[in-house]
Scaffold this motif. Structure first.
Motif, PDB file in Angstrom:
ATOM      1  N   LYS A  98      -8.873  -5.461  -0.644  1.00  0.00           N
ATOM      2  CA  LYS A  98      -8.400  -4.540  -1.682  1.00  0.00           C
ATOM      3  C   LYS A  98      -6.966  -4.181  -1.352  1.00  0.00           C
ATOM      4  O   LYS A  98      -6.654  -3.771  -0.242  1.00  0.00           O
ATOM      5  N   ILE A  99      -6.085  -4.357  -2.336  1.00  0.00           N
ATOM      6  CA  ILE A  99      -4.669  -4.045  -2.175  1.00  0.00           C
ATOM      7  C   ILE A  99      -4.306  -2.993  -3.215  1.00  0.00           C
ATOM      8  O   ILE A  99      -4.548  -3.182  -4.406  1.00  0.00           O
ATOM      9  N   ALA A 100      -3.729  -1.890  -2.748  1.00  0.00           N
ATOM     10  CA  ALA A 100      -3.270  -0.838  -3.658  1.00  0.00           C
ATOM     11  C   ALA A 100      -1.757  -0.958  -3.815  1.00  0.00           C
ATOM     12  O   ALA A 100      -1.046  -1.172  -2.839  1.00  0.00           O
ATOM     13  N   ILE A 101      -1.287  -0.824  -5.037  1.00  0.00           N
ATOM     14  CA  ILE A 101       0.138  -0.950  -5.339  1.00  0.00           C
ATOM     15  C   ILE A 101       0.668   0.391  -5.835  1.00  0.00           C
ATOM     16  O   ILE A 101       0.096   0.989  -6.749  1.00  0.00           O
ATOM     17  N   SER A 102       1.753   0.840  -5.233  1.00  0.00           N
ATOM     18  CA  SER A 102       2.375   2.089  -5.655  1.00  0.00           C
ATOM     19  C   SER A 102       3.852   1.873  -5.947  1.00  0.00           C
ATOM     20  O   SER A 102       4.539   1.180  -5.208  1.00  0.00           O
ATOM     21  N   THR A 103       4.312   2.475  -7.010  1.00  0.00           N
ATOM     22  CA  THR A 103       5.748   2.494  -7.308  1.00  0.00           C
ATOM     23  C   THR A 103       6.300   3.906  -7.110  1.00  0.00           C
ATOM     24  O   THR A 103       7.326   4.254  -7.670  1.00  0.00           O
TER      25      THR A 103
END
Length: 197
Positions: A129-134
């Motif tokens: 699981k990869i979480a992406i944040s900007t």
């Protein structure tokens, strides 16, 4: 130059109590995000009215509770996380105030300045699981990156993870030695085609 200083954390939602305030489209989106990642998550949704889709979710997931009433500070008792998901900015701010006093982590939808945490875009391939944040700057960019990674990461990676888990349990030595052995084994995953020859 500004940098993203968020600390990524993966919550075990089945061990936590989550409150979502809002029974409309925003509440539905947040509830779906929580339950897609953890179908066993404990979610309470408080609102005066609920979309039929939220009522369906409550029937589908026994750990989801709908409470039809106005928000009150008592709703925060025993909660670990709260998501203010109404389209009423004043109400969302009041929920934020109550959460801060109660020392409950809060996400106020579409209001990054009032968030203790963000719900990032998630890429999942089995156990990976990869979480992406900007950093709250552009959820649209995060969604586009999610699409790219979802297509780029092979589905077979979960099989690799499961095999590495078995190998890890069989390795001998201290932590440092095990890390060296696992790095050696997984080196093939990051080598370019020319290096593999």
């Amino acid at each position: 130059m500004e940098e993203n200083q968020l600390f990524p954390v993966f919550f075990k939602l089945h061990r936590l109590q989550v409150l979502v305030v809002g029974g409309g489209n925003i509440g539905l989106e947040k509830a779906n995000a929580l339950l897609q990642n953890c179908p066993d998550g404990n979610v309470t949704i408080v609102s005066l009215d609920f979309l039929p889709a939220l009522e369906e979710i409550a029937h589908q997931y026994p750990n989801v509770t709908l409470i039809q009433k106005p928000f009150s500070c008592g709703d925060l008792l025993g909660k670990d996380l709260v998501i203010a998901a109404t389209n009423d900015k004043e109400l969302n701010y009041r929920i934020w105030e109550k959460a801060k006093v109660s020392k409950v982590l809060i996400n106020v939808a579409d209001t990054p300045d009032l968030c203790d945490f963000y719900l990032g875009s998630i890429v999942q391939k089995g156990n990976l699981k990869i979480a992406i944040s900007t950093n709250g700057k552009s959820p649209t960019v995060a969604k586009r990156l999610k699409q790219v990674l979802q297509e780029a990461i092979p589905d077979t990676l979960d099989e690799v993870l499961n095999k590495l888990y078995i190998i890890r349990d069989k390795l001998k030595g201290d932590f440092s030695n095990k890390v060296k052995q696992l790095n050696s084994i997984t080196d093939v995953l990051v080598k370019t085609d020319s290096e593999k020859i």
